[in-house]
Design a protein around this motif. Structure first.
Motif, PDB file in Angstrom:
ATOM      1  N   LEU A 193      58.869  16.100 -86.343  1.00 39.04           N
ATOM      2  CA  LEU A 193      58.972  17.398 -84.774  1.00 39.04           C
ATOM      3  C   LEU A 193      58.505  18.359 -85.949  1.00 39.04           C
ATOM      4  O   LEU A 193      58.913  18.961 -86.487  1.00 39.04           O
ATOM      5  N   ALA A 194      57.210  18.942 -85.435  1.00 40.50           N
ATOM      6  CA  ALA A 194      57.246  19.854 -85.623  1.00 40.50           C
ATOM      7  C   ALA A 194      57.399  21.185 -85.918  1.00 40.50           C
ATOM      8  O   ALA A 194      58.092  22.389 -86.627  1.00 40.50           O
ATOM      9  N   ASN A 195      57.716  21.973 -84.897  1.00 44.14           N
ATOM     10  CA  ASN A 195      59.588  22.856 -83.922  1.00 44.14           C
ATOM     11  C   ASN A 195      60.378  22.566 -83.392  1.00 44.14           C
ATOM     12  O   ASN A 195      60.647  22.269 -82.394  1.00 44.14           O
ATOM     13  N   PRO A 196      61.340  22.041 -84.297  1.00 45.62           N
ATOM     14  CA  PRO A 196      62.440  21.607 -83.856  1.00 45.62           C
ATOM     15  C   PRO A 196      63.059  23.186 -83.211  1.00 45.62           C
ATOM     16  O   PRO A 196      64.033  23.054 -82.576  1.00 45.62           O
ATOM     17  N   ASP A 197      63.023  24.125 -83.618  1.00 40.24           N
ATOM     18  CA  ASP A 197      64.097  25.664 -83.116  1.00 40.24           C
ATOM     19  C   ASP A 197      63.533  25.555 -81.412  1.00 40.24           C
ATOM     20  O   ASP A 197      63.964  26.535 -81.076  1.00 40.24           O
ATOM     21  N   ASP A 198      62.358  25.042 -81.053  1.00 39.62           N
ATOM     22  CA  ASP A 198      61.819  25.441 -80.038  1.00 39.62           C
ATOM     23  C   ASP A 198      62.090  24.136 -78.892  1.00 39.62           C
ATOM     24  O   ASP A 198      62.010  24.436 -77.771  1.00 39.62           O
ATOM     25  N   ALA A 199      63.032  23.138 -79.816  1.00 37.96           N
ATOM     26  CA  ALA A 199      63.365  21.588 -78.937  1.00 37.96           C
ATOM     27  C   ALA A 199      64.626  22.556 -78.243  1.00 37.96           C
ATOM     28  O   ALA A 199      64.291  21.585 -76.919  1.00 37.96           O
ATOM     29  N   LYS A 200      65.434  23.034 -78.094  1.00 38.82           N
ATOM     30  CA  LYS A 200      66.867  22.727 -77.597  1.00 38.82           C
ATOM     31  C   LYS A 200      66.378  23.436 -75.313  1.00 38.82           C
ATOM     32  O   LYS A 200      66.501  22.856 -75.110  1.00 38.82           O
ATOM     33  N   LYS A 201      64.911  24.963 -75.791  1.00 40.31           N
ATOM     34  CA  LYS A 201      65.008  24.996 -74.477  1.00 40.31           C
ATOM     35  C   LYS A 201      63.487  24.594 -74.244  1.00 40.31           C
ATOM     36  O   LYS A 201      64.184  24.198 -72.990  1.00 40.31           O
ATOM     37  N   PHE A 202      62.929  23.548 -74.461  1.00 44.06           N
ATOM     38  CA  PHE A 202      62.710  22.260 -74.058  1.00 44.06           C
ATOM     39  C   PHE A 202      63.002  21.844 -73.028  1.00 44.06           C
ATOM     40  O   PHE A 202      63.064  20.785 -72.395  1.00 44.06           O
ATOM     41  N   ILE A 203      64.580  21.218 -74.193  1.00 39.44           N
ATOM     42  CA  ILE A 203      64.856  19.910 -73.216  1.00 39.44           C
ATOM     43  C   ILE A 203      65.918  20.562 -72.549  1.00 39.44           C
ATOM     44  O   ILE A 203      65.901  19.620 -71.443  1.00 39.44           O
ATOM     45  N   SER A 204      66.423  21.413 -72.852  1.00 41.32           N
ATOM     46  CA  SER A 204      67.129  22.089 -71.287  1.00 41.32           C
ATOM     47  C   SER A 204      65.924  22.668 -69.730  1.00 41.32           C
ATOM     48  O   SER A 204      66.890  22.457 -69.268  1.00 41.32           O
ATOM     49  N   ASP A 205      64.579  23.012 -70.025  1.00 43.27           N
ATOM     50  CA  ASP A 205      64.246  22.594 -69.039  1.00 43.27           C
ATOM     51  C   ASP A 205      63.428  21.165 -69.165  1.00 43.27           C
ATOM     52  O   ASP A 205      63.892  20.916 -67.000  1.00 43.27           O
ATOM     53  N   LEU A 206      63.563  20.585 -69.532  1.00 45.67           N
ATOM     54  CA  LEU A 206      63.056  18.731 -68.630  1.00 45.67           C
ATOM     55  C   LEU A 206      64.724  18.600 -67.921  1.00 45.67           C
ATOM     56  O   LEU A 206      64.533  18.119 -66.677  1.00 45.67           O
ATOM     57  N   LEU A 207      65.870  18.604 -68.869  1.00 44.65           N
ATOM     58  CA  LEU A 207      67.116  18.378 -67.832  1.00 44.65           C
ATOM     59  C   LEU A 207      67.297  19.454 -66.528  1.00 44.65           C
ATOM     60  O   LEU A 207      67.828  19.123 -65.747  1.00 44.65           O
ATOM     61  N   ALA A 208      66.532  20.385 -67.066  1.00 44.04           N
ATOM     62  CA  ALA A 208      66.277  21.181 -65.131  1.00 44.04           C
ATOM     63  C   ALA A 208      65.343  20.882 -64.009  1.00 44.04           C
ATOM     64  O   ALA A 208      65.122  21.497 -63.093  1.00 44.04           O
ATOM     65  N   GLY A 209      64.535  19.932 -64.647  1.00 47.12           N
ATOM     66  CA  GLY A 209      63.484  19.018 -63.384  1.00 47.12           C
ATOM     67  C   GLY A 209      61.997  19.634 -63.686  1.00 47.12           C
ATOM     68  O   GLY A 209      60.841  19.154 -63.245  1.00 47.12           O
ATOM     69  N   ALA A 210      62.188  20.120 -65.119  1.00 44.37           N
ATOM     70  CA  ALA A 210      60.043  20.352 -65.245  1.00 44.37           C
ATOM     71  C   ALA A 210      59.686  19.104 -65.916  1.00 44.37           C
ATOM     72  O   ALA A 210      60.601  18.388 -66.387  1.00 44.37           O
ATOM     73  N   LYS A 211      58.334  18.850 -65.036  1.00 44.46           N
ATOM     74  CA  LYS A 211      57.942  18.271 -65.621  1.00 44.46           C
ATOM     75  C   LYS A 211      56.980  17.644 -67.293  1.00 44.46           C
ATOM     76  O   LYS A 211      56.955  19.181 -67.519  1.00 44.46           O
ATOM     77  N   VAL A 212      57.147  16.613 -67.862  1.00 43.79           N
ATOM     78  CA  VAL A 212      56.171  16.976 -69.530  1.00 43.79           C
ATOM     79  C   VAL A 212      54.601  16.487 -69.162  1.00 43.79           C
ATOM     80  O   VAL A 212      54.816  15.303 -69.052  1.00 43.79           O
ATOM     81  N   LYS A 213      53.448  16.145 -69.756  1.00 38.27           N
ATOM     82  CA  LYS A 213      52.348  15.899 -70.414  1.00 38.27           C
ATOM     83  C   LYS A 213      52.355  14.912 -71.485  1.00 38.27           C
ATOM     84  O   LYS A 213      52.888  16.212 -72.398  1.00 38.27           O
ATOM     85  N   LEU A 214      51.731  14.521 -72.290  1.00 41.73           N
ATOM     86  CA  LEU A 214      51.658  13.600 -72.856  1.00 41.73           C
ATOM     87  C   LEU A 214      50.250  13.944 -73.335  1.00 41.73           C
ATOM     88  O   LEU A 214      49.283  13.220 -72.716  1.00 41.73           O
TER      89      LEU A 214
END
Length: 578
Positions: free
Chosen positions: A147-168
């Protein structure tokens, strides 16, 4: 990401030892720590639980405590500061009914807990919300992915848990098969790429293990080779985190530059035999290009390199180095000490845990005990030293980690000499690639001396009374010279079924220079059941008092015997020669 350091399994009572051994069976290289006085048959004994656990934690060792979770929490609480640095910590119930990950979410603690739980057919008590809901750990990707940017992961996961969608973007089965809310129009992005990418807070970047670096023998210095590799990666805009390993022909396995690059990048080395590269070489590839393609595939992208000794290939699929080629063979010649597990050095225990194959005389292999579990054993008779050495070298040449087991110290009348004799007189080209090292052990003469006091406390020598490999005339000359010089003497191999007269002959030589009442120590079965140590006089030294399991220490003219008030006897040789 799973920790690369072998775990420590810590037990406080004998009832937990069996559970600890079960855990170690699925964690190669793990060490079983047991509380002294309350446990036996462990790898390492400790007397202070708090100090031991905190030291292991500080070293980055995953800690698996078979104890209450609260004990571990209170012990480590003062040290908890940076979750990005902390190793996994897991509490396991004494009967294996509960496996609770406590610390190390960024170091693979949940995956480690699941592996342990499988052993006991229970579910790990995972409480991480992302792991539970999405069935994947974004902060702890599978082995090889970075994982190149672990510092961004906390908010990223929080957004996912809040209902955000993600594209691969890119391919990663562990993500596409998860329960992530994947949507081609998602406001968040996960990018899987082996290229240099500038990550952003709404885009997690994972570098997959798709790059192979091949290196052949070079005249460049280590620093020059490492600089060349970095420059090639930069020119091709490739992410160093995507390098799966360093690959090379087996003939260059001992070349220092190859291992310098691997160490600098923190990646493994793997090697190919001539047969594995033959087809690619016949198609016009250079040896280094052939190694790079063999590590990836014929459909891999070969990166042009200005340095002829370096090649880079990009695989269309993730690379698992453990399935490619072979590692550099390793051969360790180890000494277990005279017999007691307490006399085995930590270095020797680490080697035994890591080795794939054990080679040695059956009696000595049995001394290894539980450290030999899961290893391939190659037993032989005690007199087959040369064939045993050749077998060990051949096994190591196949990429195995071979431990040649001696009792006592391996360099004193033991297998270390046999290994180097074979290397010197029966050398094979394939043995040149092997990494060979010797791990010392407590010698029989040291153990014998310690058991009675300090009879070797001043100048001494060691002489083997076996005339199988050298003529008796040489042995007699050495005994006479040592006696005349007033050395204390340690006799190895004093008596066997076929050799009985030599000990009497040795005594008669000694009596020319020593008085009849010179103290003689007889130490039999040191560190083993039936250990017996006694003191006699030189005139009492007869073949009947010793065998091949007996170490004999002959005092000098200054050696003294002390009768202690409790009835015991001590023997020492004074340091002052006056």
């Amino acid at each position: 990401m799973m920790s690369k350091v072998a775990p420590a399994v810590v037990v406080l009572g004998q009832n937990s030892v069996a559970v600890g051994r079960k855990i170690i069976s699925v964690l190669p290289g793990a060490t079983l720590y047991g509380l002294a006085g309350r446990t036996s048959e462990v790898d390492v004994s400790f007397s202070n639980f708090g100090e031991t656990v905190r030291e292991l934690f500080a070293q980055g060792s995953p800690v698996i405590g078979i104890c209450a979770a609260g004990i571990l929490i209170r012990t480590l609480a003062p040290m908890i500061s940076d979750k990005r640095q902390e190793p996994p910590v897991i509490a396991v119930a004494e009967d294996g009914s509960a496996v609770v990950p406590l610390l190390g979410g960024l170091s693979g603690v949940n995956d480690l807990a699941r592996r342990i739980a499988e052993v006991f057919a229970v579910k790990a008590a995972i409480t991480t919300t992302g792991d539970i809901r999405f069935r994947t750990a974004l902060l702890s990707p599978p082995a090889g992915y970075h994982l190149a940017n672990p510092d961004d992961a906390k908010k990223f996961i929080s957004d996912l848990l809040a209902g955000a969608k993600v594209k691969l973007e890119g391919t990663a089965p562990w993500l596409s098969e998860s329960q992530l809310p994947i949507d081609p129009n998602g406001e968040l992005t996960i990018k899987i790429s082996d290229r240099l990418v500038n990550p952003t807070p709404d885009c997690l970047v994972y570098h997959p293990p798709t790059i192979a670096i091949a290196i052949c023998e070079t005249s460049q210095t280590h620093d020059q080779v490492i600089a060349s590799v970095w420059q090639l990666l930069a020119d091709a805009e490739l992410a160093p985190a995507s390098i799966a390993g360093v690959f090379a022909p087996i003939a260059t396995a001992a070349h220092p530059a190859i291992h310098a690059v691997a160490n600098a990048l923190g990646i493994p080395t793997r090697f190919f035999t001539p047969n594995q590269l033959e087809n690619l070489l016949s198609h016009g590839y250079s040896p280094v290009q052939a190694a790079a393609i063999a590590a990836t595939s014929t459909s891999a992208q070969l990166i042009e390199a200005t340095a002829a000794e370096i090649a880079i290939a990009i695989s269309p699929q993730p690379i698992d180095p453990s399935t490619i080629g072979q590692p550099r063979g390793r051969l360790a010649v180890i000494g277990t000490g005279p017999g007691s597990p307490e006399w085995m050095s930590p270095q020797v225990k680490e080697i035994l845990k890591s080795a794939t194959d054990l080679v040695g005389y059956t009696t000595y292999l049995n001394l290894v005990g539980s450290l030999g579990e899961g290893k391939r054993r190659h037993d032989s008779d005690n007199r087959e030293e040369i064939s045993r050495a050749e077998l060990a070298l051949d096994l190591a040449a196949e990429g195995r980690y071979v431990a040649v087991v001696s009792s006592g110290d391996p360099g004193i009348y033991a297998m270390a000499t046999a290994i180097f004799e074979v290397l010197d007189h029966h050398a094979k080209p394939e043995w040149d690639s092997i990494d060979i090292h010797v791990a010392p052990g407590i010698s029989a003469m040291q153990a014998a001396a310690a058991s009675i006091g300090a009879p070797l406390g001043h100048d001494f020598c060691a002489i083997s009374l076996s005339d199988i490999l050298k003529p008796w005339s040489i042995i007699a000359e050495r005994i006479a010279a040592a006696a005349q010089a007033d050395f204390a003497i340690a006799f190895y191999n004093p008596v066997s079924k076929e050799r009985t007269w030599q000990l009497s002959a040795a005594r008669n030589i000694l009596l020319r220079y020593r008085t009849a009442d010179t103290p003689v120590v007889l130490a039999r079965n040191l560190g083993r059941p039936g250990q017996a140590v006694r003191v006699i006089t030189l005139e009492e030294l007869e073949p009947e008092v010793a065998d091949m399991r007996t170490m004999i220490l002959i005092g000098s003219s200054k050696t003294r015997k002390i009768q202690r008030p409790d009835g015991s006897v001590c023997v020492y040789t004074p340091r002052r020669y006056s």
